[in-house]
Design an enzyme around this catalytic site. Structure first.
Site, mmCIF file in Angstrom:
data_model
loop_
_atom_site.group_PDB
_atom_site.id
_atom_site.type_symbol
_atom_site.label_atom_id
_atom_site.label_comp_id
_atom_site.label_asym_id
_atom_site.label_seq_id
_atom_site.Cartn_x
_atom_site.Cartn_y
_atom_site.Cartn_z
ATOM 1 N N ASP A 119 0.816 -1.212 0.000
ATOM 2 C CA ASP A 119 0.000 0.000 0.000
ATOM 3 C C ASP A 119 0.850 1.262 0.000
ATOM 4 O O ASP A 119 0.506 2.252 -0.660
ATOM 5 C CB ASP A 119 -0.957 -0.010 1.200
ATOM 6 N N ILE A 142 3.030 -10.043 2.040
ATOM 7 C CA ILE A 142 2.702 -11.309 2.687
ATOM 8 C C ILE A 142 1.446 -11.156 3.537
ATOM 9 O O ILE A 142 0.812 -12.141 3.895
ATOM 10 C CB ILE A 142 3.861 -11.844 3.546
ATOM 11 N N ASP A 143 1.074 -9.897 3.861
ATOM 12 C CA ASP A 143 -0.049 -9.658 4.767
ATOM 13 C C ASP A 143 -1.409 -9.851 4.107
ATOM 14 O O ASP A 143 -2.429 -9.916 4.808
ATOM 15 C CB ASP A 143 0.023 -8.236 5.338
#
Length: 369
Positions: A119, A142-143
């Site tokens: 982001d 990865i989130d």
């Protein structure tokens, strides 16, 4: 008689990887490079260490020979940087030095820039695009917390690490009659702890979206202990108790996300110890979740996203980020992604499935149903 028109120079596309490293980055670089060189005869230039390379004039050409063998490699061959924001350039005291980045892009003769990042990187890409640099974004984290995409590459690899860690911790928990707490990454979204916990057989899953009740967790642990002699807990680093705050490990003012989370596993352990009659141990996975080779799923997903990014460049559809929705790739405006996070909805099917199977979510039954 007019002279023949000069041949149009080949398209020149830059590619960079911003933010933290992530399994699958090299697969995207490979797909973008191969698709653009194969179909368009384009020149591809790799910008080194993310936006830092635009500021410090670091780049190198990418050819088929450079990328054909890297689909399985972790990390990024271009390097990355998670503090290099041209709009708040740390070496210049946080000043806006974006004109410097744009000047280097013009000097290179870039017709477009493919930005692979999360982001924060998408926010920078959006601002550069508004200043005139044609940009295409590829979602990386990865989130799994980027808006409008069902999946980000790197997430499956992180979930696999969590699941394998829980499998290993279970053997120790069972052998010693312990409660084992595994702290995962995920910042403000609980996707890794949730899917990793489900895949690894956790008895309790604690995510940021559901502030936990320590009494509810203690009750679940006592019940599991009486049934099987041990308990496994998967907890996201951004989890917090009801009425409490996240556990902040350190504060980095020069970072796009200055809060560094970590330590909630130990906090939970200290809160649980007076409430259960057994030994409790904590493991913090940390960067093990973002390192190493990507899973086959992530290699394929990264390849699909990279190919679609090349298609957007080919169609001159700039200012957009590739997304996976259902089983198809699409794109959305960068403005709809920049600086936004996709958290786990409280009515998500995986939460309902976990609750139905008797997996505790750290809250009273009424709140989790």
């Amino acid at each position: 008689m007019s002279s023949p028109a000069s041949p149009r120079p080949p398209l020149h596309v830059g590619v960079l990887t911003g933010g933290g490293d992530c399994p699958g980055l090299n697969a995207v670089i490979r797909a973008v490079t191969l698709c653009l060189t194969q179909e368009l005869g384009a020149r591809v230039t790799g910008i080194e260490r993310g936006f830092w390379g635009l500021m410090e004039r670091r780049s190198r050409p990418l050819t088929r020979a450079d990328v054909h063998h890297i689909v399985h490699e972790g990390g990024t061959i271009l390097g990355t940087h998670n503090k290099a924001n041209p709009f708040q350039w740390t070496p210049a005291g946080g000043a806006d030095c974006s004109a410097q980045a744009l000047a280097y892009a013009r000097e290179l003769g870039l017709d477009a820039l493919v930005v692979i990042g999360g982001d924060g990187s998408m926010s920078i890409a959006h601002r550069l695009e508004r200043l005139g640099l044609p940009v295409v974004g590829v979602p990386k984290t990865i989130d799994n917390d980027l808006m409008h995409t069902d999946r980000t590459f790197g997430f499956d690899s992180a979930v696999a690490v969590v699941a394998h860690a829980l499998e290993r911790l279970e053997t120790t928990a069972r052998s010693h009659g312990r409660i084992m707490i595994l702290e995962t990454m995920g910042r403000y979204a609980g996707w890794i702890a949730l899917e990793g916990g489900l895949a690894g057989g956790a008895d309790v899953i604690v995510i940021p979206e559901l502030p936990y009740d320590i009494e509810a967790i203690a009750l679940a642990c006592r019940q599991r202990y009486s049934q099987q002699g041990y308990a496994l807990i998967s907890i996201a680093e951004g989890a917090k108790p009801q009425g409490g705050e996240m556990t902040v490990r350190e504060y980095l003012p020069d970072s796009p996300d200055p809060l560094r989370l970590g330590g909630i596993g130990e906090v939970l352990r200290s809160q649980l110890m007076p409430l259960v009659d057994c030994d409790i141990r904590t493991t913090q996975l940390g960067h093990l979740q973002r390192g190493g080779s990507p899973t086959p799923f992530d290699r394929v997903l990264a390849t699909r996203l990279g190919h679609y990014a090349a298609e957007l460049v080919k169609r001159r559809e700039f200012g957009r980020m590739v997304v996976l929705q259902g089983d198809a790739c699409h794109s959305v405006p960068l403005a709809q992604v920049a600086d936004l996070n996709r958290t786990v909805p409280l009515q998500h099917p995986l939460l309902r499935a976990a609750h139905s199977m008797g997996i505790a979510l750290g809250v009273a039954d009424a709140a989790a149903s």
